[in-house]
Design an enzyme around this catalytic site. Structure first.
Site, PDB file in Angstrom:
ATOM      1  N   LYS A 299       0.836  -1.205   0.000  1.00 46.53           N
ATOM      2  CA  LYS A 299       0.000   0.000   0.000  1.00 46.53           C
ATOM      3  C   LYS A 299       0.873   1.259   0.000  1.00 46.53           C
ATOM      4  O   LYS A 299       0.595   2.224  -0.718  1.00 46.53           O
ATOM      5  CB  LYS A 299      -0.905  -0.009   1.240  1.00 46.53           C
ATOM      6  CG  LYS A 299      -2.350   0.280   0.883  1.00 46.53           C
ATOM      7  CD  LYS A 299      -3.256   0.177   2.068  1.00 46.53           C
ATOM      8  CE  LYS A 299      -4.513   0.965   1.876  1.00 46.53           C
ATOM      9  NZ  LYS A 299      -5.432   0.579   0.849  1.00 46.53           N
TER      10      LYS A 299
ATOM     11  N   LYS B 120      -5.069 -10.979  -7.601  1.00 49.23           N
ATOM     12  CA  LYS B 120      -6.202 -11.495  -6.823  1.00 49.23           C
ATOM     13  C   LYS B 120      -7.528 -10.878  -7.273  1.00 49.23           C
ATOM     14  O   LYS B 120      -7.576  -9.679  -7.543  1.00 49.23           O
ATOM     15  CB  LYS B 120      -5.918 -11.140  -5.351  1.00 49.23           C
ATOM     16  CG  LYS B 120      -6.964 -11.528  -4.363  1.00 49.23           C
ATOM     17  CD  LYS B 120      -6.604 -11.036  -2.957  1.00 49.23           C
ATOM     18  CE  LYS B 120      -7.415  -9.820  -2.563  1.00 49.23           C
ATOM     19  NZ  LYS B 120      -7.617  -9.616  -1.139  1.00 49.23           N
TER      20      LYS B 120
ATOM     21  N   LYS C  36     -12.652  -6.498  -5.273  1.00 40.20           N
ATOM     22  CA  LYS C  36     -13.514  -5.383  -5.700  1.00 40.20           C
ATOM     23  C   LYS C  36     -12.668  -4.179  -6.103  1.00 40.20           C
ATOM     24  O   LYS C  36     -13.100  -3.340  -6.864  1.00 40.20           O
ATOM     25  CB  LYS C  36     -14.508  -5.012  -4.602  1.00 40.20           C
ATOM     26  CG  LYS C  36     -13.896  -4.880  -3.222  1.00 40.20           C
ATOM     27  CD  LYS C  36     -14.559  -5.812  -2.235  1.00 40.20           C
ATOM     28  CE  LYS C  36     -13.848  -5.780  -0.887  1.00 40.20           C
ATOM     29  NZ  LYS C  36     -14.168  -6.872  -0.023  1.00 40.20           N
TER      30      LYS C  36
HETATM   31  P1  ATP Z   1      -9.781  -6.139  -0.606  1.00 39.98           P
HETATM   32  O1  ATP Z   1      -9.811  -7.060  -1.786  1.00 39.98           O
HETATM   33  O2  ATP Z   1     -10.614  -4.922  -0.773  1.00 39.98           O
HETATM   34  O3  ATP Z   1      -8.416  -5.892  -0.078  1.00 39.98           O
HETATM   35  P2  ATP Z   1     -10.573  -8.433   0.852  1.00 39.98           P
HETATM   36  O4  ATP Z   1     -11.664  -9.002   0.012  1.00 39.98           O
HETATM   37  O5  ATP Z   1      -9.240  -9.108   0.827  1.00 39.98           O
HETATM   38  O6  ATP Z   1     -10.492  -6.889   0.589  1.00 39.98           O
HETATM   39  P3  ATP Z   1     -12.138  -9.034   3.092  1.00 39.98           P
HETATM   40  O7  ATP Z   1     -13.386  -8.688   2.377  1.00 39.98           O
HETATM   41  O8  ATP Z   1     -12.114  -8.721   4.522  1.00 39.98           O
HETATM   42  O9  ATP Z   1     -10.959  -8.348   2.371  1.00 39.98           O
HETATM   43  O10 ATP Z   1     -11.716 -10.550   2.866  1.00 39.98           O
HETATM   44  C1  ATP Z   1     -12.382 -11.552   3.540  1.00 39.98           C
HETATM   45  C2  ATP Z   1     -11.778 -12.904   3.277  1.00 39.98           C
HETATM   46  O11 ATP Z   1     -11.839 -13.231   1.887  1.00 39.98           O
HETATM   47  C3  ATP Z   1     -10.299 -13.012   3.664  1.00 39.98           C
HETATM   48  O12 ATP Z   1     -10.112 -14.236   4.341  1.00 39.98           O
HETATM   49  C4  ATP Z   1      -9.581 -13.009   2.357  1.00 39.98           C
HETATM   50  O13 ATP Z   1      -8.374 -13.726   2.430  1.00 39.98           O
HETATM   51  C5  ATP Z   1     -10.584 -13.720   1.460  1.00 39.98           C
HETATM   52  N1  ATP Z   1     -10.405 -13.356   0.058  1.00 39.98           N
HETATM   53  C6  ATP Z   1     -10.542 -12.130  -0.485  1.00 39.98           C
HETATM   54  N2  ATP Z   1     -10.309 -12.154  -1.815  1.00 39.98           N
HETATM   55  C7  ATP Z   1     -10.003 -13.441  -2.117  1.00 39.98           C
HETATM   56  C8  ATP Z   1      -9.661 -14.117  -3.340  1.00 39.98           C
HETATM   57  N3  ATP Z   1      -9.581 -13.463  -4.484  1.00 39.98           N
HETATM   58  N4  ATP Z   1      -9.429 -15.440  -3.275  1.00 39.98           N
HETATM   59  C9  ATP Z   1      -9.518 -16.114  -2.106  1.00 39.98           C
HETATM   60  N5  ATP Z   1      -9.832 -15.543  -0.925  1.00 39.98           N
HETATM   61  C10 ATP Z   1     -10.072 -14.227  -0.920  1.00 39.98           C
END
Ligand code: ATP
Ligand code: LTN
Length: 328
Positions: free
Chosen positions: A111, A194, A197
């Site tokens: 970040k 990854k 959003k």
């Molecule tokens: P951002 O993508 O905005 O950084 P995030 O989706 O990682 O946010 P959270 O919404 O809190 O953050 O994530 C919740 C859970 O979903 C976490 O355990 C994270 O590891 C998992 N997760 C998020 N994106 C993925 C992905 N693309 N594949 C697998 N697991 C995911």
């Protein structure tokens, strides 16, 4: 029976990555464990949030937990800010965490590289400690997360070990639980990053996307110039990602999917995946609509907050005592 804790931030709409990497595992784990699943709204405000949006999303996520199959009779579902012990413990843990450890967090470092530090809050810097508090407060031994959160579970372990050594046995040392398939669902337009959003709109499927849009996003997913449907992350990241998604949604192993589609082209394979995914997500969306504005949702969250507050306040009493803070 293990105690399991995990949380999702209401910082955006839930994605298929969140479902596969996190929620689908919550649903599996709830049957044989004591589970607490939290909407971690305090984590969401580490970056600016519009207050009405935040309120709406917080309840959306709780409703999606239920719509995806988390059963309130088996698991405790609650909102983080309704349990003040999270903040209380976070402060104690901050006083037992080194700046050097936080400086090593790759998510934070990325970040800083992207945005610099002038607009970063200290909340975003210390958030791994709040996450450690979330986990340690409940004596959780297992934390189901996607791959990107491994380092944060690791620091929670380090903090717990250090605290126990300094003040005597207090916290259970947590372990991560990362699924073999789907720990990192990739962006459909760029399978080297990854699915998130915050990546690309076209490459990210939202759980509340219109079915037509879901179909379109799958059909236009980036693949490769070959035509074989084979799992090979290194050389065929796009198709491998689609196979992982297909496998989790349909409960068919990747090997069986490869055999099933051995004579199909990418278009046929994508269409079959789109059909399966649309069916799957439509049923989640139907349940979501039923639950979202129901009294039942508020009742479940109220009950969840009572359960979590009971556990949390008992733990915080013990911790305060160990540290030497006056508390009857
Ligand atoms: P951002 O993508 O905005 O950084 P995030 O989706 O990682 O946010 P959270 O919404 O809190 O953050 O994530 C919740 C859970 O979903 C976490 O355990 C994270 O590891 C998992 N997760 C998020 N994106 C993925 C992905 N693309 N594949 C697998 N697991 C995911
Ligand atoms: N930091 C995580 C969300 C999160 C979490 C937790 C996950 C906050 N507290 C406790 C597991 C356990 C994220 O950004 N995805």
């Amino acid at each position: 029976m293990k105690t399991i804790f995990s949380g999702i931030k209401p910082s955006g709409d839930l994605t298929l990555g969140n479902y596969i990497g996190a929620i689908s595992n919550f649903v599996q784990l709830q049957n044989e464990n004591k589970c607490l699943f939290c909407v971690v709204d305090l984590h969401a405000i580490t970056v600016p949030q519009e207050k009405l949006e935040l309120r709406k999303r917080t309840k959306d996520i709780a409703a999606l937990y239920l719509a995806c199959g988390i059963d309130p009779n088996k698991a405790t579902i609650f909102i983080q800010s309704e349990v003040s012990a999270h903040n209380q413990l976070a402060w104690i843990l901050e006083c037992n965490t080194y700046v050097g450890e936080l400086n090593r967090m790759t998510q934070y470092k990325d970040k800083v590289l992207k945005e610099g530090t002038s607009a970063l809050t200290s909340g975003i810097y210390t958030y791994p400690v709040l996450m450690a508090a979330d986990i340690l407060l409940y004596d959780s031994s297992l934390v189901p997360v996607g791959e990107d959160q491994l380092q944060h579970v690791e620091i929670a372990r380090d903090i717990a070990v250090r605290f126990n050594n300094k003040y005597g046995e207090t916290f259970v040392i947590p372990e991560h639980y990362v699924p073999k398939i789907g720990a990192r669902i990739m962006d459909l337009q760029n399978p080297t990053i990854k699915m998130s959003k915050s990546s690309s709109a076209k490459g990210c499927i939202l759980l509340l996307d219109d079915p037509k849009i879901i179909r379109k996003k799958i059909m236009s997913a980036i693949t490769d110039s070959e035509s074989s449907i084979k799992y090979d992350i290194k050389n065929k990241p796009g198709i491998s990602n689609l196979l992982s998604i297909f496998s989790i949604i349909s409960n068919i192993s990747i090997k069986d999917l490869e055999s099933q589609f051995v004579n199909s082209n990418y278009g046929e394979f994508k269409k079959a995946l789109a059909d399966e995914l649309v069916d799957f997500i439509t049923s989640i969306q139907k349940r979501f609509v039923e639950i979202r504005n129901s009294q039942q949702l508020d009742d479940i969250l109220d009950q969840g907050a009572i359960t979590a507050n009971n556990i949390g306040s008992r733990k915080i009493k013990k911790v305060y005592k160990k540290v030497g803070l006056l508390r009857k």
